[in-house]
Structures are given as structure tokens and as C-alpha cells.
Design a protein around this motif. Sequence first.
Motif, PDB file in Angstrom:
ATOM      1  N   ALA A 291       1.328  10.693   9.944  1.00  0.00           N
ATOM      2  CA  ALA A 291       1.831  10.156  11.194  1.00  0.00           C
ATOM      3  C   ALA A 291       0.848   8.749  11.595  1.00  0.00           C
ATOM      4  O   ALA A 291       1.301   7.791  11.348  1.00  0.00           O
ATOM      5  CB  ALA A 291       0.873  11.137  12.300  1.00  0.00           C
ATOM      6  N   TRP A 292      -0.014   8.568  10.601  1.00  0.00           N
ATOM      7  CA  TRP A 292      -1.477   7.473  10.532  1.00  0.00           C
ATOM      8  C   TRP A 292      -0.149   6.213   9.308  1.00  0.00           C
ATOM      9  O   TRP A 292       0.097   5.271  10.193  1.00  0.00           O
ATOM     10  CB  TRP A 292      -2.095   7.870   9.413  1.00  0.00           C
ATOM     11  CG  TRP A 292      -3.225   6.473   9.711  1.00  0.00           C
ATOM     12  CD1 TRP A 292      -3.541   5.445  10.403  1.00  0.00           C
ATOM     13  CD2 TRP A 292      -2.969   5.905   7.286  1.00  0.00           C
ATOM     14  NE1 TRP A 292      -4.269   4.458   9.589  1.00  0.00           N
ATOM     15  CE2 TRP A 292      -3.922   4.452   8.355  1.00  0.00           C
ATOM     16  CE3 TRP A 292      -2.790   6.253   7.327  1.00  0.00           C
ATOM     17  CZ2 TRP A 292      -3.925   3.641   7.517  1.00  0.00           C
ATOM     18  CZ3 TRP A 292      -3.107   5.247   5.538  1.00  0.00           C
ATOM     19  CH2 TRP A 292      -3.758   3.959   5.747  1.00  0.00           C
ATOM     20  N   LEU A 293       0.410   6.720   8.343  1.00  0.00           N
ATOM     21  CA  LEU A 293       0.661   6.127   7.431  1.00  0.00           C
ATOM     22  C   LEU A 293       2.236   5.678   7.758  1.00  0.00           C
ATOM     23  O   LEU A 293       2.522   4.321   7.596  1.00  0.00           O
ATOM     24  CB  LEU A 293       1.110   7.101   5.978  1.00  0.00           C
ATOM     25  CG  LEU A 293       2.046   6.155   4.812  1.00  0.00           C
ATOM     26  CD1 LEU A 293       1.048   5.231   4.289  1.00  0.00           C
ATOM     27  CD2 LEU A 293       1.916   7.202   4.255  1.00  0.00           C
ATOM     28  N   CYS A 294       2.201   6.647   9.208  1.00  0.00           N
ATOM     29  CA  CYS A 294       4.044   5.201   9.481  1.00  0.00           C
ATOM     30  C   CYS A 294       3.624   4.290  10.149  1.00  0.00           C
ATOM     31  O   CYS A 294       4.979   4.388  10.170  1.00  0.00           O
ATOM     32  CB  CYS A 294       4.908   6.799   9.902  1.00  0.00           C
ATOM     33  SG  CYS A 294       5.630   8.003   9.297  1.00  0.00           S
ATOM     34  N   THR A 295       2.436   4.327  10.854  1.00  0.00           N
ATOM     35  CA  THR A 295       2.208   3.024  11.202  1.00  0.00           C
ATOM     36  C   THR A 295       2.090   1.856  10.499  1.00  0.00           C
ATOM     37  O   THR A 295       1.366   0.900  10.408  1.00  0.00           O
ATOM     38  CB  THR A 295       0.920   3.233  12.310  1.00  0.00           C
ATOM     39  OG1 THR A 295      -0.887   3.482  11.824  1.00  0.00           O
ATOM     40  CG2 THR A 295       0.880   5.192  13.396  1.00  0.00           C
ATOM     41  N   GLN A 296       2.015   2.254   9.394  1.00  0.00           N
ATOM     42  CA  GLN A 296       1.250   1.014   8.132  1.00  0.00           C
ATOM     43  C   GLN A 296       2.382  -0.131   7.838  1.00  0.00           C
ATOM     44  O   GLN A 296       2.433  -0.171   6.697  1.00  0.00           O
ATOM     45  CB  GLN A 296       0.737   1.410   6.807  1.00  0.00           C
ATOM     46  CG  GLN A 296      -0.647   2.508   7.548  1.00  0.00           C
ATOM     47  CD  GLN A 296      -1.751   1.310   8.135  1.00  0.00           C
ATOM     48  OE1 GLN A 296      -2.165   0.747   7.993  1.00  0.00           O
ATOM     49  NE2 GLN A 296      -1.582   2.079   9.230  1.00  0.00           N
ATOM     50  N   ASN A 297       3.563  -0.071   8.268  1.00  0.00           N
ATOM     51  CA  ASN A 297       4.969  -0.768   7.667  1.00  0.00           C
ATOM     52  C   ASN A 297       4.800  -0.260   5.539  1.00  0.00           C
ATOM     53  O   ASN A 297       5.057  -1.552   5.199  1.00  0.00           O
ATOM     54  CB  ASN A 297       4.571  -2.163   8.190  1.00  0.00           C
ATOM     55  CG  ASN A 297       5.677  -2.976   7.920  1.00  0.00           C
ATOM     56  OD1 ASN A 297       6.935  -2.308   7.666  1.00  0.00           O
ATOM     57  ND2 ASN A 297       5.121  -4.577   7.919  1.00  0.00           N
ATOM     58  N   GLY A 298       5.208   0.919   5.658  1.00  0.00           N
ATOM     59  CA  GLY A 298       5.375   1.344   4.022  1.00  0.00           C
ATOM     60  C   GLY A 298       4.353   1.461   3.326  1.00  0.00           C
ATOM     61  O   GLY A 298       4.764   1.115   2.270  1.00  0.00           O
ATOM     62  N   GLY A 299       3.403   1.616   4.081  1.00  0.00           N
ATOM     63  CA  GLY A 299       2.176   1.705   2.783  1.00  0.00           C
ATOM     64  C   GLY A 299       0.441   0.579   3.190  1.00  0.00           C
ATOM     65  O   GLY A 299       1.072   0.003   4.149  1.00  0.00           O
ATOM     66  N   TYR A 300       0.113   1.365   2.378  1.00  0.00           N
ATOM     67  CA  TYR A 300      -1.500   0.969   2.902  1.00  0.00           C
ATOM     68  C   TYR A 300      -2.467   0.816   1.454  1.00  0.00           C
ATOM     69  O   TYR A 300      -1.827   1.291   0.276  1.00  0.00           O
ATOM     70  CB  TYR A 300      -2.124   1.390   3.091  1.00  0.00           C
ATOM     71  CG  TYR A 300      -3.927   0.687   3.751  1.00  0.00           C
ATOM     72  CD1 TYR A 300      -3.683   0.439   4.907  1.00  0.00           C
ATOM     73  CD2 TYR A 300      -4.725   1.571   2.483  1.00  0.00           C
ATOM     74  CE1 TYR A 300      -5.644  -0.201   4.864  1.00  0.00           C
ATOM     75  CE2 TYR A 300      -5.782   1.067   3.263  1.00  0.00           C
ATOM     76  CZ  TYR A 300      -6.267   0.305   3.582  1.00  0.00           C
ATOM     77  OH  TYR A 300      -7.633  -0.077   3.904  1.00  0.00           O
ATOM     78  N   THR A 301      -2.773  -0.968   1.262  1.00  0.00           N
ATOM     79  CA  THR A 301      -3.477  -0.821   0.032  1.00  0.00           C
ATOM     80  C   THR A 301      -4.815  -1.614   0.808  1.00  0.00           C
ATOM     81  O   THR A 301      -4.704  -2.604   1.163  1.00  0.00           O
ATOM     82  CB  THR A 301      -2.935  -2.142  -0.919  1.00  0.00           C
ATOM     83  OG1 THR A 301      -1.337  -1.550  -1.398  1.00  0.00           O
ATOM     84  CG2 THR A 301      -4.003  -2.659  -2.605  1.00  0.00           C
TER      85      THR A 301
END
Length: 564
Positions: A291-301
Amino acid sequence: MMRMGRVAVAVSGLALLAGQMAAQAGAAPTLLVNALIHTEDTAHPTASALAWDESGILLAVGETADLTRRYPGAVTVDAGGAPVVPGLIDAHGHVQEEGAALLTADLSGSTSKAEILTRLKAQAAKLPPGDWLQGWGWDQNRWPDKAFPTAADLDAAFPDRPVRLERIDGHAVWVNSAALRIMAARPKAKSLDGTWQPQGGRIVRQGKKATGVLIDNAMDLVAEALPPRTDAQIRQNYTLAFAEMVSLGLTGTHEPGIDLQSFRVLQDMAAKGEVPVRLYTMADGDHEALAWLCTQNGGYTDPSGRVRMRAVKLYIDGALGSRGARLLRPYSDDPGNSGIYVTNPADYPRIVAKAKGCHLQVATHAIGDGGNRLVLDTYAKVLGADVKSDHRWRVEHAQILTLDDIPRFAQLGVIASMQPTHATSDMPWAEKRLGHDRLAGAYAWQSLRRTGARLALGSDFPVEKVNPMLGLYAAVTRQDLAGQPPGGWLPDQNLTREEALAGFTRDAAYAGFMEGEVGALKPGLRADFVILSGDPLTVPPRQIADIKPLSTWVDGKKVYEAGK
């Protein structure tokens, strides 16, 4: 997804330009000289020297004499003729669980229940009274009777202390009666005895009585009774695992399936400079992390580039050793059992579609031929017209395939994330589980490669040992460390040395959308490399397993040196 790949290449080009400008401005680069470098750059496969800037970007890869002339003021590291390979990447390793396993009783390799009890008593002596006694690594296939154990096997030695022991594959636990009592006393607990079974799991019973072995999703009944891990414990687990990884030449790992609490700890560790490797993490199923990752516009670095998340890890079935892998036909040694769907097949397409809608990579654990077929069918349906996009969806393990399904990996653009040491660990009993005919698609590395599929290689630690040299050896020989069987098990599936090394470097980098940064040694990429005691491409095959890192480097900084 295509856009993300082009951005990665563009960032590398900018990094190279920045490094060249810094060198021109007088910042002293560092040179590695007098090395035997296998670059994994197909245009320039070998070299003897590397140059990188203070930010860890490779400026040049070439010959010692040439680079020494080009960078006269460089800080020099002399490799003394030692072999060098790009930083090794394990495409499937449970980093936090490796650290946790280092703090529990190690039951791996045990050949009897008596040996396990001896190890458990030694571990129990280190614990406060009443604490859960935990262990990891038992495998009934190594015991004389090859049968699942029971709670009674533990009760005489541990009548009051709860015991939880995880099977080698991570897909079953063995508990004692004290643990069963705690589980049964929990509010809203389902009856362990009777006929009820959890979705995607199995409580092993004799008649209607639970024996003490719980498989796949039934393990949740034990997990819910354990004290939750604290942030401090998670940090300790990662710290222990990181130290082991760099000592074995790993500069990166794809960690399949972590929760949001663990990811938050990793973010904090990265911000404090406590992550010496690159972690490509995957959210654990359709839960809080996704659910959090879906707020990150395709991924997080994270800002350091050491911690990333842009994938979700799903499970479709269990493991072959505990007979939870889903087969199209029943097990040859258990005719009434075809394995387990860990995720309900009715729910699975919805979760895959959700991840696609969030522009994420999907990675699904599938071991049996039935599990793999369901995954491939679902991927094809959900991808639809986007099947030719740069999605890089993955199947984790892909151990047992029908011959008809093998070409579908390349056709669908699906990466086979496979672990060579699983083949050499399973070979003593795999034919008993499957029968001879199903071995034609078992651990089929070369069959997949010949159809054009990409193989990203790893170990699945702590299920197998962390050491990537064991993976290279298994991939090349399909033999155990005693050289058995002669010629290798199903040797037509052996990989060449070059194919195996690529699986732990550039192909693993590709599977994590990181080929524009790591996986090879060429200008513009990161200076991640390992100086080795022997050359995996030329030493006699058995000696591959004995090669040790002399030093491990990430971003041009030494993160491990042998003997120090």
C-alpha cells in the motif's frame, strides 16, 4: 517502465560526465592496477586496471600502463595479479532472516533428531528461563526415517519452554506441546485439533490431533504467538547479515518480501551510513508495504542509493521438500497430495493487477509445475497488450516446469530467478517426489536460456549458504562438494562458467533495473567489485567453491578486507 530504464542510463551518463569534470578539476581519482579483471562488459571483456572518482563512478577501464599515464596523480591500489569480478549480486536472499538465523540454533546438516536435541540444549543454556527456543535448518530428508517429526520428539527435553524450529526451506515449522498450548490459548484461536485447515497451509495431523508440524500459511499460527520483532532486533539482524555478505563478496542482494517496519529500519540505517551493500527489496504481498509502495510513483530509492523498493513479492505455492509445491499431478511419493496454493488462485490475479496498476515489478514464488503454470497464465492475462513492455516480471525459483511452459518465460518477458544450490541440495530426493518424467523440466537452467529467457541467480539464503562461490560451483557442475554424482546431476542443464558469472552480476543487475549502475565494470557504472583469491573462470571446477574474497569494494570504498 520503459521510461524508468532510459532514466537509469541517462543518470549513469551524467555521473560519468560529472566524474570526468571532477578529474579535470584536480580531484585525485583512484586506480586499481595489475589485476586480472573480468568486466562483464561484452565489448571489452577483460582489463588490468580501473579508475574511479571520489564518488565511486568508474572513469576508465583498461590496461595498467595506459591508465597510469592518464591519471599520474591517482591513489593506486595494486592487486598483485589477483582476479577481479564485478560486485556479486544475489538475486534472491532473505537478508534479515539470515541475521536472525545467526542468532538461533543452527540445525542445518543435522542427520538425526538426537543431534537436533543436542544442539537445542546448547542454545537453551544461553537463554533466560521461559523464552522461546528457536532454531532453523532441520530437514527430515537427512534423517534415517525421512518422516516429519512431532511435538513429542521435543517434549521430554523441553516440557515447559516453547520451541519453534523452522525447516530448511522456510516453508514448515516444528513446535513442541508447550508452543501448541500457547497457540491454542490465544484469543480467537482456531482449534489446532479437528479437521479445519487454513487457506494456503496445512496442519499435519494424526487422525484429528495436530502433530506439531505446520506447513506454509499454517505457520502464521505460530508467528502470531511469538513476541513481535522490535526495531532494535531488526537492525541487529541486518547488521549481522551485512557483515557476512561483504566477507563473501556480495555487494548487492534482492531481498524478497519485507514488511514496512523492516523497510523503515533500513531507511534509517541507510541515512546513517550503516548499509554497506545495495539492497533491492520487495514488498511482502498485499499488505502495508505494498500500500505504501503504491504511493511512490513506481518505486523508491533512498538518497544513498543503497536501499530500494519497486517490486512486490507474492507466493503461489510452497516448497518441494515439505510437499507444498503445487504440482499438476500428485507427488510420486504421496499419491493423495498435489501440494498447496499459498495464495488463493481466485485472489492472485487481483493482486497482480494491483501491482501492475502501481507500475511495479511482480515477483512470484513458484516451485511446482502447477504453481508455475498458474503464474505464467496470470502474468499473460494481466499484462495483455503490455507483454512487450519493459516490465521485467519475475518467477522466483521456477524449479519444476513442464516442457511446454519453458518457452513462455522468454515469450512473456519473464525473468527466471533461480538458485543453483537448490538443485544440488534437492537432487538426492527430487526424483522420489516427482518421478523420472518430471525431471525433464526440473532446475532447467539451460533449457530456459536456449529459449531466450534471462536467468538471475542467487542462493535463497538462509535456506542455502550465503557464499556465492557455492552457487557458481553448483551452476557449473551440478555436483555436491564431494564431486557427486560423476558428471553432474542432469548435466545437460549445466551452465558455462561465463553464464554462471553473468547470472550473479549483469543478469542479476538487470532483474533489479540496475544495469545502468552495477553488474559490470565499464565507465559510468559504480565501482563495485571483488578481488578474489582465484579465478572462477579458469581454476579446476571443484576449486571454484574454495575461492575467497581478498577484498570487497562498493562505490570504490573497501567494505571488507580478508584478515581484518
